[in-house]
Structure formats: structure tokens, C-alpha cells
Scaffold this active site. Structure first.
Site, PDB file in Angstrom:
ATOM      1  CG  ASP A 164      -2.163  -0.809   1.057  1.00 15.42           C
ATOM      2  OD1 ASP A 164      -2.624  -0.957  -0.080  1.00 15.42           O
ATOM      3  OD2 ASP A 164      -2.684  -1.316   2.061  1.00 15.42           O
ATOM      4  CG  LEU A 165       2.756   2.292   3.581  1.00 12.01           C
ATOM      5  CD1 LEU A 165       3.667   1.962   4.748  1.00 12.01           C
ATOM      6  CD2 LEU A 165       2.025   3.607   3.832  1.00 12.01           C
TER       7      LEU A 165
END
Length: 402
Positions: A164-165
Site C-alpha cells: 500500500d505504502l
């Protein structure tokens, strides 16, 4: 917070981690980021961890510095308002980040009819449009089978939402790249960024893919060992667990000096016929013979005795500590100028970070907290869409905005 992107307007229709992270990074560099959500909040509005009052610390962390508009996205008029926000006019607007499906009312084709030069960055799970989130993509890549200790076959999911990051950061990069292209050629674009592609490409970039393809199997789990070099956790006489890394020849020789095992390692080199100082891969290959020497040396010294010697030699090491101890670490939190005390929508005051990069030539601006849900609805509808007060009042009365 910096002003590098001052004047840009980004509209965000998103939830969870990747797309909000993209908007957060753009806001921290000075862009005006307007996030729209369903009235009452989207699926991430009450996501844990929560404050004692039940408000999401997660939500107010990922939405610092943004403006908030609340719309009933289940109704046609609400959907139309979201479309108009994404495609609102202005030379420095027309920038939209979302993780809504590629098909539907926020499809690029629908938005491009309202603004032909729209730049849209779309977070996806899988490239074919099917559902995928960080944990499921991570499981598909095989990493949980590589994580953990060799004597335990259970897969281990890491607690950091790494894909996600990475995806959020890549989306911010893609947004700025597409904007620069638009300034040259006047063309709008949709950039689709699936978590699956970010994960697969990263595994390939780091050599994991080629290694598995050439050997016919993925890398085995090896606890805290540093793959391909010498690194592992060791316990000192007073029970402190330290992570030691010896990557360069200097780090290696200085670590041996600090631990007092130079002669023992030289003897082992003579026995196996190698030079550990010249090849980090050999240290990894023979780590099972080297570890006992290091374990005994660590166990004979306290952390207070050992760490100054490691520092003097420029050896890389780190102490394992829980997050509550990290909060007292001056380099991480306590004296870090990245953080400022901020009063958040939850009513709590605690340190919040600004932009992670530091620009010595520019002054940091104060960290702006996350908005209350719908805090800027009227301001945005009037200022950006030009709706008169009577029309905004009607939308409120009919429950289309809040």
C-alpha cells in the site's frame, strides 16, 4: 509541510491506505487536496486504531492537511457532484487520485467528457480489476513463506502495509509525472497502478523473481539473517538484543576488533580457505560457523561496553525496542523536527509528522491536522463549483451533501 506544489489542486476519492497516502504526500508538499467521502464516512472512516472516543487515529493520520467534502454517493446527484469535483476547471486542477473501480461513475471515460485533459491516477488491486489488498497481494507473492524462523512453517504476514505504502508513493510520483507531461502536450491521462504490479515489479527489481526462476524455488526463511551478507541479531550479557550488520570490509574488520574475535575468525578463514574480508557473500555462506563466535563475544559483554566500540569503528548496529521506547528516542520522535504537536479531530493532541523529506533551503510550514468529515463541503461547493448559497442549502436539505 512545504510549498513546492503550491497552487495545484488534487481531488481525492479514496479509502484505506494507498490512495490516501498519495494525497497525503501531495498535500505535504503544498498541493490543495480535496477528499470526498460518503456522508457518515467511507469504509476507512472508523478503522482501528481508535481513540477512546471511538474516532479513527488511522483516518486522521492519513488525511492531514486535506479538505473534506461529504456527499451521498449512492444518489445520482451525489455522483454528479463527485464527477464535477474531479473534473473541475482551472489550469492547476484536473488532478484526480482514486481507488474507485475503473468502471462506473468515476471511470476515466466518464470524467474525460467533462474535462479532456484530466489526469487520473487510479489505485487498483489486481491489474485485471479483481479485488486485491496488501495482505492478499503479499500472500500471492510468496513473502509470508520467506518470513519467520526456519523451524516454523507457518506463513508470517508482516504488519506494515508495505505494498500500500509503495503504491501510494508511486502514485504521487505518477501524478506529478503526468502533470508535467500535460504541461508539455496538453493531454490528459489515466495512470492505473495495481498493487499486484507494484509488488511483482518490486520483487523483480530486487532479484527475488530471477532467483526463483533460475533455482526453481523461492528463498527459504532464515529468521533475522541478512540475505547474502553478514547480519543478524545477537544478545548481550545484560540481555539486550542488538542487530549487527557487516556489509563493507571496514564494517567487518571493525566489528571483529570491537568483539575481540579477529584471531578466531582468521583461524576459521585458514581452516575453510577463504577471506571473509573481501567477499560479503562468503560471510553469508559460512554464517553457521561464524555465528557461534559472535554469540559468545556478545554474551561476554554488556550493551554499554560493546556499543561504544562499535560506534567508534563505524559499525552499523541497532537495538531492538518496542514502539513505546522508540517514542523516547530523540532521533526518531522525541527531538525530531519532522514532528509537531497537533490537536486532531479526535480532540487529542499528539505529535504528527510533516513531509518526510527535509529541504534545508526552505522553512517547514506547520503541520495541518486532518479535517472533520465534511468540514469544507460548503466552501468547496461554492468556491470550486460556483454553486450559489440557495443551491447548497437545497443539497443539504435533501441530504445529498453534509
Amino acid at each position: 509541510m512545504y510549498d513546492l506544489l503550491k497552487g495545484l489542486r488534487v481531488v481525492e476519492g479514496s479509502a484505506f491506505v494507498a490512495a490516501p497516502t498519495c494525497g497525503l504526500y501531495l498535500a505535504q508538499m503544498g498541493a490543495e487536496v480535496i477528499r470526498f467521502d460518503n456522508i457518515g464516512g467511507g469504509p476507512d472512516f472508523r478503522r482501528w486504531p481508535l481513540s477512546e472516543s471511538g474516532l479513527s487515529l488511522y483516518w486522521e493520520g492519513l488525511n492531514k492537511g486535506k479538505k473534506s467534502v461529504a456527499i451521498d454517493l449512492s444518489r445520482p446527484e451525489g455522483k454528479e457532484i463527485a464527477q464535477r469535483l474531479a473534473a473541475a476547471p482551472g489550469e492547476d486542477g484536473g488532478l484526480f487520485v482514486t481507488n474507485f473501480p475503473a468502471e462506473g461513475f468515476l471511470a476515466y471515460e466518464a470524467l474525460a467528457k467533462l474535462r479532456a485533459d484530466l489526469v487520473c491516477v487510479r489505485v487498483m488491486g489486481w491489474a485485471d480489476g479483481s479485488q486485491g489488498m496488501d495482505y492478499t497481494i503479499n500472500a500471492a507473492l510468496g513473502l509470508p513463506q520467506m518470513t519467520g524462523h526456519p523451524d516454523d512453517e507457518r506463513p508470517v504476514n508482516h504488519v506494515l502495509a508495505a505494498w500500500d505504502l509503495l503504491t501510494g508513493a508511486y502514485c504521487a510520483f505518477a501524478m506529478v509525472s503526468a502533470l508535467l507531461a500535460r504541461q508539455r502536450d496538453g493531454q490528459g491521462r489515466e495512470v492505473r497502478v495495481p498493487l499486484s504490479d507494484v509488488g511483482a515489479a518490486t520483487m523483480a527489481n530486487l532479484g527475488f523473481m530471477a532467483e526463483a526462476q533460475l533455482t526453481g524455488r523461492q528463498r527459504e526463511r532464515m529468521g533475522n539473517d541478512l540475505y547474502g551478507a553478514f547480519g543478524r541479531d545477537f544478545v548481550t550479557r545484560d540481555g539486550q538484543r542488538l542487530m549487527l550488520l557487516c556489509v563493507t570490509p571496514r564494517q567487518w574488520s571493525k566489528a571483529l576488533e570491537a568483539l575481540g574475535i579477529t584471531r578466531e575468525v582468521a583461524s576459521l578463514e585458514g581452516e575453510v580457505g577463504v577471506s571473509f574480508a573481501t567477499d560479503e557473500g562468503l560471510r553469508f555462506t559460512h554464517r553457521d560457523r561464524l555465528y557461534p563466535l559472535f554469540e559468545r563475544a556478545f554474551a561476554a559483554r554488556t550493551a554499554g561496553e560493546l556499543t561504544p566500540a562499535l560506534d567508534a569503528g563505524g559499525v552499523t548496529w541497532g537495538a531492538y525496542q518496542p514502539l513505546e521506547a522508540a517514542l523516547r528516542d530523540r532521533r526518531l520522535y522525541k527531538d525530531n523536527p519532522l514532528f509537531q504537536d497537533v490537536r486532531h479531530p479526535s480532540g487529542l493532541t499528539y505529535p504528527a509528522p510533516g513531509a518526510m523529506g527535509t529541504i534545508p533551503q526552505d522553512e517547514r510550514r506547520p503541520v495541518i491536522p486532518a479535517p472533520r468529515l465534511g468540514q469544507h463541503t460548503d466552501e468547496v461547493l461554492a468556491g470550486l463549483l460556483g454553486l450559489p448559497g440557495a443551491e447548497i442549502a437545497r443539497l443539504h436539505d435533501q441530504g445529498i451533501v453534509a
